[in-house]
Structures are given as structure tokens and as C-alpha cells.
Design a protein around this motif. Structure first.
Motif, PDB file in Angstrom:
ATOM      1  N   CYS A 186       0.839  -1.205   0.000  1.00 52.05           N
ATOM      2  CA  CYS A 186       0.000   0.000   0.000  1.00 52.05           C
ATOM      3  C   CYS A 186       0.878   1.260   0.000  1.00 52.05           C
ATOM      4  O   CYS A 186       1.657   1.466   0.920  1.00 52.05           O
ATOM      5  CB  CYS A 186      -0.929   0.007   1.212  1.00 52.05           C
ATOM      6  N   CYS A 195      -6.617   5.579   2.445  1.00 46.85           N
ATOM      7  CA  CYS A 195      -6.810   4.767   1.241  1.00 46.85           C
ATOM      8  C   CYS A 195      -7.351   5.615   0.098  1.00 46.85           C
ATOM      9  O   CYS A 195      -8.327   6.345   0.267  1.00 46.85           O
ATOM     10  CB  CYS A 195      -7.776   3.626   1.546  1.00 46.85           C
ATOM     11  N   THR A 196      -6.693   5.496  -1.073  1.00 45.36           N
ATOM     12  CA  THR A 196      -7.115   6.249  -2.258  1.00 45.36           C
ATOM     13  C   THR A 196      -7.896   5.377  -3.239  1.00 45.36           C
ATOM     14  O   THR A 196      -8.294   5.837  -4.299  1.00 45.36           O
ATOM     15  CB  THR A 196      -5.887   6.810  -2.992  1.00 45.36           C
ATOM     16  N   CYS A 234      -6.590   2.888  -4.958  1.00 43.35           N
ATOM     17  CA  CYS A 234      -5.724   2.648  -6.122  1.00 43.35           C
ATOM     18  C   CYS A 234      -5.801   1.213  -6.647  1.00 43.35           C
ATOM     19  O   CYS A 234      -5.512   0.959  -7.799  1.00 43.35           O
ATOM     20  CB  CYS A 234      -4.280   2.996  -5.770  1.00 43.35           C
ATOM     21  N   GLY A 235      -6.150   0.279  -5.788  1.00 43.22           N
ATOM     22  CA  GLY A 235      -6.344  -1.101  -6.221  1.00 43.22           C
ATOM     23  C   GLY A 235      -5.110  -1.986  -6.208  1.00 43.22           C
ATOM     24  O   GLY A 235      -5.184  -3.154  -6.588  1.00 43.22           O
ATOM     25  N   CYS A 244      -3.445  -3.202  -3.661  1.00 39.73           N
ATOM     26  CA  CYS A 244      -3.602  -4.282  -2.681  1.00 39.73           C
ATOM     27  C   CYS A 244      -4.499  -5.388  -3.240  1.00 39.73           C
ATOM     28  O   CYS A 244      -4.261  -6.576  -3.013  1.00 39.73           O
ATOM     29  CB  CYS A 244      -4.154  -3.748  -1.372  1.00 39.73           C
TER      30      CYS A 244
HETATM   31  S1  SF4 Z   1      -6.541   0.544  -2.551  1.00 39.31           S
HETATM   32 FE1  SF4 Z   1      -5.243  -0.713  -1.202  1.00 39.31          FE
HETATM   33  S2  SF4 Z   1      -3.117  -0.246  -1.789  1.00 39.31           S
HETATM   34 FE2  SF4 Z   1      -4.429   1.395  -2.611  1.00 39.31          FE
HETATM   35  S3  SF4 Z   1      -4.427   3.002  -1.027  1.00 39.31           S
HETATM   36 FE3  SF4 Z   1      -6.208   1.696  -0.632  1.00 39.31          FE
HETATM   37  S4  SF4 Z   1      -5.505   0.191   0.856  1.00 39.31           S
HETATM   38 FE4  SF4 Z   1      -3.671   1.118  -0.074  1.00 39.31          FE
END
Ligand code: SF4
Ligand code: SF4
Length: 57
Positions: A20, A38-39, A41-42, A44
Motif C-alpha cells: 500500500c 486509502c485512495t 488505487c487497487g 492491494c
Molecule cells: S486501494 Fe489498497 S493499496 Fe491502494 S491506497 Fe487503498 S488500501 Fe492502499
């Protein structure tokens, strides 16, 4: 934007925590905690070997 971790699928390997980019994930005993950094972004989701993570858009 956030993610949903399916706790019945998650094997608590910690892989998602390590990738992450915003440090939004934390492994606490047998639970993955997601915070508001958390953005969505995918990354993870892609790295999870058990398909336990879903991005909630
Ligand atoms: S989608 Fe997952 S990797 Fe991306 S910011 Fe959120 S928790 Fe972190
Ligand atoms: S990568 Fe998947 S199985 Fe591993 S701790 Fe994260 S959600 Fe659980």
C-alpha cells in the motif's frame, strides 16, 4: 474511496500491507484495518493471493 477486506477469505499474509503506497493498511492480530488514507488505487487488490480485497467505488 475505500476497500473491503473479506475476512473469511483473508489469510492474514500481510502482502497488502506491504504494498500500500499510502500506508492505509495495518494487520492487527487477525484483522486488516483500512484507514482513511486509502485512495482506492487497487494495488492491494492485485497483490492479494486469496482475492480477499474488493475496491469499493
Ligand atoms: S486501494 Fe489498497 S493499496 Fe491502494 S491506497 Fe487503498 S488500501 Fe492502499
Ligand atoms: S494480501 Fe489478502 S490474504 Fe494477505 S493479508 Fe491482505 S487481504 Fe489478507
Amino acid at each position: 474511496m475505500s476497500i473491503i477486506v473479506n475476512k473469511y477469505k483473508c489469510g492474514y499474509c500481510g502482502a497488502c500491507v506491504g504494498v500500500c503506497p499510502t500506508g492505509a493498511l495495518e494487520l492487527i492480530e487477525t484483522w486488516i484495518e483500512v484507514d482513511n488514507k486509502c485512495t482506492g488505487c487497487g494495488i492491494c487488490q492485485k497483490v492479494c493471493p486469496l482475492g480477499a480485497i474488493e475496491v469499493d467505488r
